[in-house]
Each structure stands twice: as C-alpha cells, then as structure tokens.
Enzyme design. Structure first.
Site, PDB file in Angstrom:
ATOM      1  N   GLN A 193       0.885  -1.175   0.000  1.00  0.00           N
ATOM      2  CA  GLN A 193       0.000   0.000   0.000  1.00  0.00           C
ATOM      3  C   GLN A 193       0.913   1.212   0.000  1.00  0.00           C
ATOM      4  O   GLN A 193       1.168   1.832   1.022  1.00  0.00           O
ATOM      5  CB  GLN A 193      -0.920  -0.027   1.226  1.00  0.00           C
ATOM      6  CG  GLN A 193      -1.775  -1.279   1.341  1.00  0.00           C
ATOM      7  CD  GLN A 193      -2.828  -1.409   0.248  1.00  0.00           C
ATOM      8  OE1 GLN A 193      -3.330  -0.398  -0.275  1.00  0.00           O
ATOM      9  NE2 GLN A 193      -3.164  -2.641  -0.125  1.00  0.00           N
ATOM     10  N   ALA A 234     -11.694   4.310   0.644  1.00  0.00           N
ATOM     11  CA  ALA A 234     -10.697   3.249   0.497  1.00  0.00           C
ATOM     12  C   ALA A 234      -9.647   3.600  -0.560  1.00  0.00           C
ATOM     13  O   ALA A 234      -9.703   4.657  -1.190  1.00  0.00           O
ATOM     14  CB  ALA A 234     -11.391   1.943   0.140  1.00  0.00           C
ATOM     15  N   HIS A 235      -8.711   2.686  -0.733  1.00  0.00           N
ATOM     16  CA  HIS A 235      -7.597   2.938  -1.653  1.00  0.00           C
ATOM     17  C   HIS A 235      -8.054   3.042  -3.106  1.00  0.00           C
ATOM     18  O   HIS A 235      -8.979   2.392  -3.531  1.00  0.00           O
ATOM     19  CB  HIS A 235      -6.483   1.903  -1.503  1.00  0.00           C
ATOM     20  CG  HIS A 235      -6.919   0.477  -1.600  1.00  0.00           C
ATOM     21  ND1 HIS A 235      -6.067  -0.554  -1.335  1.00  0.00           N
ATOM     22  CD2 HIS A 235      -8.102  -0.084  -1.895  1.00  0.00           C
ATOM     23  CE1 HIS A 235      -6.720  -1.683  -1.487  1.00  0.00           C
ATOM     24  NE2 HIS A 235      -7.937  -1.426  -1.821  1.00  0.00           N
ATOM     25  N   ASN A 236      -7.384   3.924  -3.824  1.00  0.00           N
ATOM     26  CA  ASN A 236      -7.579   4.083  -5.270  1.00  0.00           C
ATOM     27  C   ASN A 236      -8.931   4.687  -5.648  1.00  0.00           C
ATOM     28  O   ASN A 236      -9.285   4.707  -6.831  1.00  0.00           O
ATOM     29  CB  ASN A 236      -7.395   2.745  -6.012  1.00  0.00           C
ATOM     30  CG  ASN A 236      -6.088   2.062  -5.656  1.00  0.00           C
ATOM     31  OD1 ASN A 236      -5.096   2.739  -5.387  1.00  0.00           O
ATOM     32  ND2 ASN A 236      -6.070   0.750  -5.637  1.00  0.00           N
TER      33      ASN A 236
END
Lengths: 339, 339, 339
Positions: A193, A234-236
């Site tokens: 990450q 969240a990611h992205n």
C-alpha cells in the site's frame, strides 16, 4: 458594523433602521437586537415577525412588518457572507508553539501557526497562513497548500498532498494503508500500500474520517468536495469536484465518483462502482460492486435502484401481506372478490 | 537488484533482459523502466503489452511480446515477495525520542523505536523491534509482542495483550469499555467493564477502529485476522484466525466469529450471533442477534439469508409491482391473460 | 471485605460462609474462591452450581446447593454495587503532569488530575475530581463539571459545556463543525457552524464517537444518556435523558430524540425526524427525514416500520418466490390448486 454598512457590503436593499449596530449572527429564534438573522422561505414569515433580531436578511421583494430587513437574491448565501464580516474566524497567529517538533528539513511558509505537541517530519511543506492544531502529526514529505486549517489530533501519513484552504477536523486520518491482501499459503498476505493521496483545494474533511492512500496508484478527492464525519474512503478511490458526502458513508476500493455528486449518510458503495456526475444517492443507499449509477440520476435502497422504481417497489412491499391474502383467496377458487 | 537476481529470489522463470536494474514496484500503467509490475489475468495482457515496466510478473506459461517477464505460479503473491525485496519498509530506528514518556516500570526490548510524545505507562512490555509512533498511548500493563508497528495516535487501554508483528493504524482504540448497562431506579447503571482484550500474531487493525475489552470475560482476535478502518468490535467478541473484516462493520457483544470468515463493508452482527468458519458475509449484510451462520455459507441482505435465497427473493422484489398488477387483474375476473 | 460485610452493604440475604474474604468480581465461569459472581436467571442455575466463585448473588428466594449466596431483588444491579465496593476504580491522583499545558486563564478545581501532553486552553473550567487523560485537548472556554473521566486523546472544541460525572472514551470528538453548505456560484459554501454543544450529567460517550456543535443553535445530550463507539451526532440534534444509543448509529441534523429511547447498532435517522420518548429502534433501523416515531413504539427495518408490521411484511418477503409462482399458475387458468 451598522446595518447600512452591511447592506452595502453584501449588495442588499435596506429597509428600516440603517444606523443600528450589528455584532454577530444568530437564528431568528435566538437573535438579539445586535444580531443578524435570515428568513429564507415564506414559511419563515411568522418566525421573522416574532424575532428580536436587529436585522433580517429576506428574499428580494419580501419584507417583515416593523422589522429592519436587507433584501438579497439568496438570503442564506447573504448570511454566509455577512457572517464572515460580522464574525471573523478567531485565527490566533501564535507562530510555532515551543513544544511543537518541526524537522529542520521541513519548510513552513509565513504566517503559519503550529499548536503544542504537533509533530512535523522531514520534507513537509506547509503553505502560508496554515493553522496546524495541537498534537497534529504530519509524516515525511506531506504537502499542505496555503490557508489550511488542521484541527487538533489530525494525522497525515507520509507523502500525502493537500491543496489550499483545506479544513480537516479532529481525529481524521489521511493516507493510511488500504485494505488489500492476497490469500495464499493459508493466510492473508499484505499487498503493498505504497500509492498516493491527493486532496484538492477547498475540501473539508470531517472528524474521525479515514482516507486510505492508493495501493500502487492514487486516491484523490477533487476540489471543493465536502466530507462529513466518520466516512471511510478506500484505496484508489477517485472523487470528483464539489461532491457532498454525508456521515458514515463508506466508499470501497477503486470506486469513481463524479463531480457534484451528493450522498446521504451511511451510503455504501462496492468496489469498482462508478457514480456519474450530479448523481444523488439517498441516505443508506447501497451500490453493488462494479455497478454504474448514471449521471444525474437519483437512487435509493440497498441494493440501490432509481428512486421512482424504489418507491413503486416499496409501496407494494407494504401491501405484500394483503397481496398474499388475495392470492390465497383466488387460489381457493375466489375469482372476483367483493372487496 | 537485477531482474535476474529477483527471478532467482522469488523462484521465477526469467524471459528477456536479466541484467536490467529494478528499483521499485508499480502498477502496469504507471511503471517505468526501473520498476516491476505484475499481470495476473489474461485480460491484463493488453495492458502488459503497453506497459513501460522494466519487468513484469506473469503466470507460469504466459509471456508478453517484447517484454522482460518473470513467470511464477501466483504473480500477485510473487509481487508481494518482490516488493519486500525491492521496497524495504522505511523503519527508522531512532530509539526512544527524548519527549516520549516511558515509565521506569516499563520494559522495552532491543531495537524498539518510540516516537515523540508517546506515553508508555507502568508495567508495559514492548517486544523487540517494535515501532511505537508519535503520541501513541499504552496504558498500564499493556503487552506488545515483537515486531509490531503502531502508527501515530494509537490508544491502548490498560492490560491489553497484543501478539507479534501486529500492525495498528492511527486513531485505533483498543480495550475501551464495552457498552453495558442495567436499567434500574430510573437510570442506566454502568456494568463493570473490567475484562481483557487479547490480539493474536500478525493481526492488522485499521484507522479509527475500536475494539472493546471484555466486560468480565475476554474479547479476542485470532492470529492473522485483518480488520479495516472504522470497524467496531464489542465486548466479549471472539474472532478466529485469518478472518477479513472490511470497513465500518459492527460486531455486537459476545458474537463468535470462526476462522477464515470474510465480511464485506458495513456488515452488522447482533449480539450472541455465531458466524461459522469460512462463512462469507456480503457487504451490508445484517445478522440478527443469536442467529447462526453455518460454516462455509455465503449470506447477504438485512436480515441476512443464504445468497441464493436472497437473490431469488430480490429478483421477485423487482417484479413486485407487476405481480400486484397481475393479481388485481385476476381478481377482477381475469383468469388467463394474453400477455 | 468478607461476604458478610458485603451482604450487609448491599442489603442482601446471606446463606453460607459469611467469613470468607472477597477481593474482586468475575463471571460465574471464571470466578475463583476470592471472587464474587452473579446468577440472574434460573437458566444460570447449572453454571452457578459448577462455579468456583467465593460467593454468588442470586434472586430473592433462590439458592445454590453447597454454595455461599447472597439473595437480592436484582442480582445484576447488586453486582454493580458490589463491584464498586470490591473493585474501586483505579483513580491515580497524580495532579497536573509537568508536560500538560494548562493556560493560566483556565480554572482547575481541587483533586483534578491531568495526564501528560494534555492541552487545556484559555477560559476552560474543570470541576473537582476530574481525570483528564494523556493528550486530551480542551479548547477555549470548555466547561467540565465535577467527577468527569476523559480517557486519553479526547478532543473537545471551544465552548462545549459538559456536566458532572461524564465519561468520554479515547478518540471521541465533541463540538466539531456541523455539515452544512449552501450550493451557490458553482460550489458548496460553508454555512456558519458557531452554535453550542451541551452534554448533561452522567452521560457516557464511546471511543471515536463524534458530536457536532449546533450551526446557530445548540446540540444537546440529556442527563444519563449512554452513547457507544463510532456514533455520529449531527448539528442541532437534541437527545433526551437516559437514552441508549448503540455503536455506529448516525443521527442527522436537527433530529429530536426523547427520553429513555433505545437504539440498536447502525441505526440511521434522517434530518428533522422526531423519535418519541421510550421508543425502541432495532439494530440497523432507518428513519426517514422528517418522520415521527411515536412514543413507546418499537420500529425496525429500513425505512423503519412498527415491528409487527415489519415482521408480517418480512415473513411474506421470504415467501415471495412461491407467491409469484402461484400467481403465474393462476393466470395460466389455474384456479383452485391441489397444494
């Protein structure tokens, strides 16, 4: 500031006592003779008539008997402008508190205030006029534009990039690791990450909200977007400009959210979904992974459907026991029924 | 590290330029000539062909025209391994920051790093190689195994026991009081919340997540379990090993969760429910108090049902207005209808 | 303390060995010979008989063969009382930690303890016997009554007023800005969030919970109300006395909640809704904006309905595929069917 001066400042039409002094803002119900209030809708008429406010902002063409009023095209917006003049934000420029730990390799522009026990690590850049609250943590290489306000106890992980005039409330965490694992050899293996988080100008982020960095790519929040408390991003995820996201909403990995999107509270969006610009997601709506919500549509329910469809379905849901009864009757040989 | 060396390290089959230097990892789209990327699925083929990556991990038997590839049985897992080699975690061993307050009655093993303004109270034990971030609070008697990473502003209440290699993100609170009251004499009387919290090895806990201690008993999280941001775990909950719990999920008191369970985001589980091992709870699923979700089953919806059942019911739900119309027709004497 | 002394203290009827020493409390299962346990229901009889507890609180008229018991009208309540005597809260009066930053313009009453790195700003008043944890932040003009416990890392924005004996868990944020904007000139304009937050006596607030101040008016939480972890309470909400609000519930702006209301986890309430006194909202219930839940009613589902209605509807929902099948049959000319 007198009512007259204020009317001039916000370009409104004064009716009544222009020489009266105003010292603050308040709601119609609680305003005193030195406070400004606003009455937006016709329904507010009676409350306005009963108000003790020193002056009342009203829509163009409206007035209130025996009251001093300033008529403007958009009273609530006029109130926001007036509030800035009457109640300037208490920005105490205290400079760097002696207990703040600022890396010699960080660069702080002029007029920056840093509260006690804040920690600012290597390579951080803080723009002019930023206010960094007590116990804030800025990791290596974090960048803040000018005029940001970080309330106490904000945490920003290394490398996060923040625009100008961004407001971040206490307890918010920006740039934490996304939630990604590969199940292999009988256990969850942590996927790297190590991506970025970029936050645009004029964004506001609520208390205890969490925004993860990208895994390999970038999480981004567009200019002017407002995010409430306890939201998870969240990611992205990529969020457009001027979106509004109410409390406790959760947006899963790689979701795309367009410009001017509005989300109620406790919305949930599955990974890789795509929310078109100007879409509206009602409170508690749930969008399935990979689904597309078309631009400009309003959806509701879990799983989310177009609002009209949801309402029709929902109306039938209430009548479901009666419907079942009717079918039972029919299958007993009922046919036409008297009711 | 050269592509050749990396291929050897992860046991992969090299095809192409082995002498090329790699300095990092990236996604196919953004990787440059000194970065490693991975292509897992056949669908990634076109993206792999267009990538500028210095080398690409591919499945055994696959290759990419004109690209340097390393074939491995599980490219994503290989990527995780390669990332560890190419992008070692920046663990700055700084020792104990002079502003950290460490009780003389605490025991810190070798190689422990403690950030500024951390507070470590009496009887705390910190294992070898732990990294304790800025402003972390460890209450009396907390125990940390070896190799843990506590990001800034983690709070751990007294007596909590944490295993080895546990990662805890900023703002997480471990060991807070459970929510238990007895209503008597016209008010809520606080029930004692004096139990334990035990967290196993290799657990990861997300930002601003909260985990309560037991009331009289113990809350426990099994080895290898991964918990996302803003999750709530109540008192006396027992979670098994290698479970995955996505963001904003809430688990009520005394719930039992088996091994390898997977929960989507915003799941809610009522008290005393029991989730069997390897069960999967879809995003937003709601399990009623006391219910049992059988091992290995997938459930969805609120209240949760087996996935197939939910899908069947849900499909009918969409057709409910049409069904009601049909029944209305039939009861008017309709019988057989042409449509 | 002997069993005899304890029985006298809580007004219970002793049977068995009164001279035995008790040193703590525990659950039936884990209690040892120096610990007190309780058995509330008849179902607990077998567990009580197998317990190694030194003494067991039982309902009036009950007893356990071969065990020392104290009979009281309400064993769980008796246990709470006994716990206070047997396990006094470890309140270390340490005074003001030398690293705490207390404004010379703040007023701390006697017996106040302030942890390391706490920051107490101008005009703050802290009542007698309060315990302010490590890294707590109290903004300008915050008022705390007597006997409050603020766990580490609580943040209170300027001007918030807190009653007596209030407990606030780590990471909670009180008095943050509400979420209010006016969309004009192509962007969201921040509406002033300058109101108050008033928290009554004996309130408890969970870890990482957020409570916004009023926009122009006041957010208020009534005496004795208990709020779990990760709850969101928006601006201008008014919550009555002795309410219980479980984890991850979200209450939107200007909602009114009556006295003795009980909410399960993950409840969502739309703005301007009104929840009557003694109403019960089941876990995950969703109340639409502006709706009224009548006093004393129990509602469930999303959108929330009276419990009976929800159950009836929900039962039919499960049978929906069968119902659709039946209608299909009928419309094919079915009429009376054998099943």
């Amino acid at each position: 500031m007198t009512v007259e001066e204020l009317a001039r400042l916000i370009g409104g039409e004064l009716r009544g006592e222009g020489k009266r002094e105003l010292r603050g803002i308040a709601a119609l119900e609680s305003a005193g003779p030195e406070e400004l209030a606003y009455a937006e809708s016709p329904r507010a008429g009676a409350r306005a008539a009963a108000s003790r406010a020193g002056a009342i902002l009203v829509p163009l063409g409206a007035s209130v008997v025996d009251k001093t009023t300033i008529a403007v095209p958009h009273p609530k917006l006029g109130f926001i402008r007036a509030a800035e003049a009457l109640r300037p934000p208490v920005r105490r420029v205290e400079g760097i508190h002696p207990t703040a730990i600022v890396s010699p390799e960080a660069a702080l522009a002029s007029g920056v205030s840093v509260g006690p026990y804040a920690v600012i690590e290597r390579g951080v850049r803080v723009g002019a006029g930023c206010s960094v609250g007590a116990s804030v943590f800025l990791g290596d290489g974090v960048g803040l534009g000018g005029g940001c306000v970080l309330h106490p106890r904000v945490t920003i992980y290394p490398g996060v990039s923040i625009g100008n005039r961004v407001i971040i409330h206490s307890g918010a965490v920006l740039g934490s690791d996304g939630f990604g694992y590969v199940f292999a050899e009988g256990r969850q293996q942590k996927f790297p990450q190590v991506g970025k988080l970029v936050v645009g100008d004029d964004v506001e982020i609520g208390a205890n909200t969490t925004v993860d960095r990208g895994s390999l790519g970038t999480t981004s929040i567009g200019e002017g977007t407002k995010i409430d408390n306890l939201v998870q991003i969240a990611h992205n995820v990529r969020i457009g400009r001027h979106a509004v996201i109410a409390a406790q909403t959760g947006i899963s990995g790689s979701v795309e959210v367009g410009d001017y999107v509005v989300m109620g509270g406790q919305v949930g969006i599955g990974d890789h979904a795509c929310i078109g610009s100007r879409a509206v997601l009602g409170g508690g709506a749930g969008v399935l992974p990979g689904k597309i919500v078309r631009p400009g549509t309003t959806v509701w329910g879990r799983p989310a459907r177009p609002l009209d469809e949801f309402k029709r379905m929902y109306a039938q849901l209430s009548r479901l026991p009666a419907l079942a009864e009717k079918v039972k009757e029919l299958s007993k040989g009922g046919g036409r029924s008297p009711s």
